[in-house]
Design a protein around this motif. Structure first.
Motif, PDB file in Angstrom:
ATOM      1  N   GLY A  63      45.954  27.512  14.916  1.00 21.01           N
ATOM      2  CA  GLY A  63      45.319  28.670  15.545  1.00 21.01           C
ATOM      3  C   GLY A  63      46.151  29.351  16.601  1.00 21.01           C
ATOM      4  O   GLY A  63      45.761  30.411  17.115  1.00 21.01           O
ATOM      5  N   ALA A  64      47.307  28.789  16.934  1.00 24.08           N
ATOM      6  CA  ALA A  64      48.163  29.392  17.961  1.00 24.08           C
ATOM      7  C   ALA A  64      48.778  30.697  17.483  1.00 24.08           C
ATOM      8  O   ALA A  64      49.281  31.482  18.286  1.00 24.08           O
ATOM      9  CB  ALA A  64      49.261  28.421  18.372  1.00 24.08           C
ATOM     10  N   LEU A  65      48.745  30.932  16.179  1.00 22.25           N
ATOM     11  CA  LEU A  65      49.295  32.165  15.612  1.00 22.25           C
ATOM     12  C   LEU A  65      48.184  32.848  14.817  1.00 22.25           C
ATOM     13  O   LEU A  65      47.968  32.541  13.652  1.00 22.25           O
ATOM     14  CB  LEU A  65      50.483  31.839  14.698  1.00 22.25           C
ATOM     15  N   PRO A  66      47.445  33.761  15.449  1.00 19.99           N
ATOM     16  CA  PRO A  66      46.334  34.400  14.738  1.00 19.99           C
ATOM     17  C   PRO A  66      46.843  35.273  13.588  1.00 19.99           C
ATOM     18  O   PRO A  66      47.925  35.845  13.662  1.00 19.99           O
ATOM     19  CB  PRO A  66      45.670  35.256  15.821  1.00 19.99           C
ATOM     20  N   THR A  67      46.070  35.325  12.521  1.00 19.55           N
ATOM     21  CA  THR A  67      46.413  36.189  11.392  1.00 19.55           C
ATOM     22  C   THR A  67      45.216  37.058  11.054  1.00 19.55           C
ATOM     23  O   THR A  67      44.069  36.695  11.328  1.00 19.55           O
ATOM     24  CB  THR A  67      46.802  35.374  10.145  1.00 19.55           C
ATOM     25  N   SER A  68      45.488  38.197  10.461  1.00 23.68           N
ATOM     26  CA  SER A  68      44.409  39.086  10.033  1.00 23.68           C
ATOM     27  C   SER A  68      44.782  39.684   8.683  1.00 23.68           C
ATOM     28  O   SER A  68      45.964  39.856   8.368  1.00 23.68           O
ATOM     29  CB  SER A  68      44.191  40.189  11.066  1.00 23.68           C
ATOM     30  N   PRO A  69      43.773  40.003   7.862  1.00 23.28           N
ATOM     31  CA  PRO A  69      44.071  40.610   6.560  1.00 23.28           C
ATOM     32  C   PRO A  69      44.580  42.035   6.749  1.00 23.28           C
ATOM     33  O   PRO A  69      44.184  42.734   7.681  1.00 23.28           O
ATOM     34  CB  PRO A  69      42.720  40.588   5.841  1.00 23.28           C
ATOM     35  N   ARG A  70      45.476  42.441   5.876  1.00 27.43           N
ATOM     36  CA  ARG A  70      46.015  43.801   5.931  1.00 27.43           C
ATOM     37  C   ARG A  70      46.032  44.376   4.515  1.00 27.43           C
ATOM     38  O   ARG A  70      46.685  43.832   3.633  1.00 27.43           O
ATOM     39  CB  ARG A  70      47.405  43.796   6.534  1.00 27.43           C
ATOM     40  N   LEU A  71      45.309  45.467   4.335  1.00 30.86           N
ATOM     41  CA  LEU A  71      45.251  46.139   3.042  1.00 30.86           C
ATOM     42  C   LEU A  71      46.459  47.052   2.894  1.00 30.86           C
ATOM     43  O   LEU A  71      46.796  47.804   3.808  1.00 30.86           O
ATOM     44  CB  LEU A  71      43.966  46.962   2.936  1.00 30.86           C
ATOM     45  N   GLN A  72      47.118  46.956   1.762  1.00 28.52           N
ATOM     46  CA  GLN A  72      48.227  47.863   1.436  1.00 28.52           C
ATOM     47  C   GLN A  72      47.906  48.545   0.116  1.00 28.52           C
ATOM     48  O   GLN A  72      47.564  47.879  -0.864  1.00 28.52           O
ATOM     49  CB  GLN A  72      49.550  47.085   1.332  1.00 28.52           C
ATOM     50  N   TRP A  73      48.016  49.886   0.114  1.00 29.33           N
ATOM     51  CA  TRP A  73      47.645  50.639  -1.084  1.00 29.33           C
ATOM     52  C   TRP A  73      48.645  51.758  -1.299  1.00 29.33           C
ATOM     53  O   TRP A  73      48.436  52.899  -0.909  1.00 29.33           O
ATOM     54  CB  TRP A  73      46.242  51.216  -0.939  1.00 29.33           C
TER      55      TRP A  73
END
Length: 201
Positions: free
Chosen positions: A107-117
């Protein structure tokens, strides 16, 4: 694969061939060698991870060794009720402490989804994480690989090799496989043969 990276980390504790145990991560050059060997599996878990030559320092080594202790604790728990690796019998964390350490590292490196289109292609979803210290990226990648492995189907095949002197964890390929490699099977048979002859005297 998560299992490959996790077992490679655990496997940096190994028997030395003379009845003892050696630590491949005992110093910074050892960590550098291991990171170089694991560059491709690590990249699969974090594309932004710095090249291995940029990573090692003493604090990185200490962080990876601490994470390895948590991972080996959880591998020992995963093989229960069978006994853990001989190397772990007196050096395990509590399972709760191991889980906490693994989660903190992941958890020390947060991630988030990223949409690419793109205009000319189908949309894709990737995971993005902000810039971070190489040490944080490394331990997060290792912790996430371990979490993926421990919650995935391969965990059911995890075993601790029972051969004399061996301290490895491995994935069982078939129901009759007892040892991590044939040489361990040979050593176990020789030890049994010797013990039988000693008992008969």
């Amino acid at each position: 694969m998560s299992s490959q990276l996790t077992l490679a980390l655990a496997g940096t504790i190994r028997h030395d061939g003379d009845g003892g145990v050696t630590d491949d991560l005992a110093d910074v050059p050892g960590l550098a060698r291991w990171l170089s060997e694991q560059a491709e599996p690590l990249r699969r878990h974090d594309d932004d991870l710095a090249p291995p030559t940029d990573l090692p320092d003493e604090q990185t080594r200490l962080d990876v060794v601490a994470l390895r202790r948590a991972v080996r604790t959880l591998l020992a728990r995963a093989v229960a009720p069978a006994p853990p690796s001989r190397a772990d019998r007196s050096s395990l964390l509590t399972p709760a402490d191991a889980v906490r350490h693994l989660n903190d590292a992941a958890g020390a490196l947060p991630t988030s989804p990223r949409l690419q289109w793109p205009d000319d292609a189908a949309p894709t979803l990737t995971r993005h994480s902000p810039p971070a210290q190489p040490r944080t990226r490394l331990t997060a990648a290792l912790a996430r690989a371990a979490a993926d492995f421990l919650t995935g189907p391969d965990r059911e095949r995890l075993r601790a090799c029972p051969a004399p002197r061996c301290v490895r964890y491995f994935l069982q390929d078939h129901a009759r496989q007892q040892w991590c490699k044939p040489s361990c099977g040979n050593r176990a048979r020789v030890a049994r043969h010797y013990q039988r002859h000693q008992t008969e005297r």
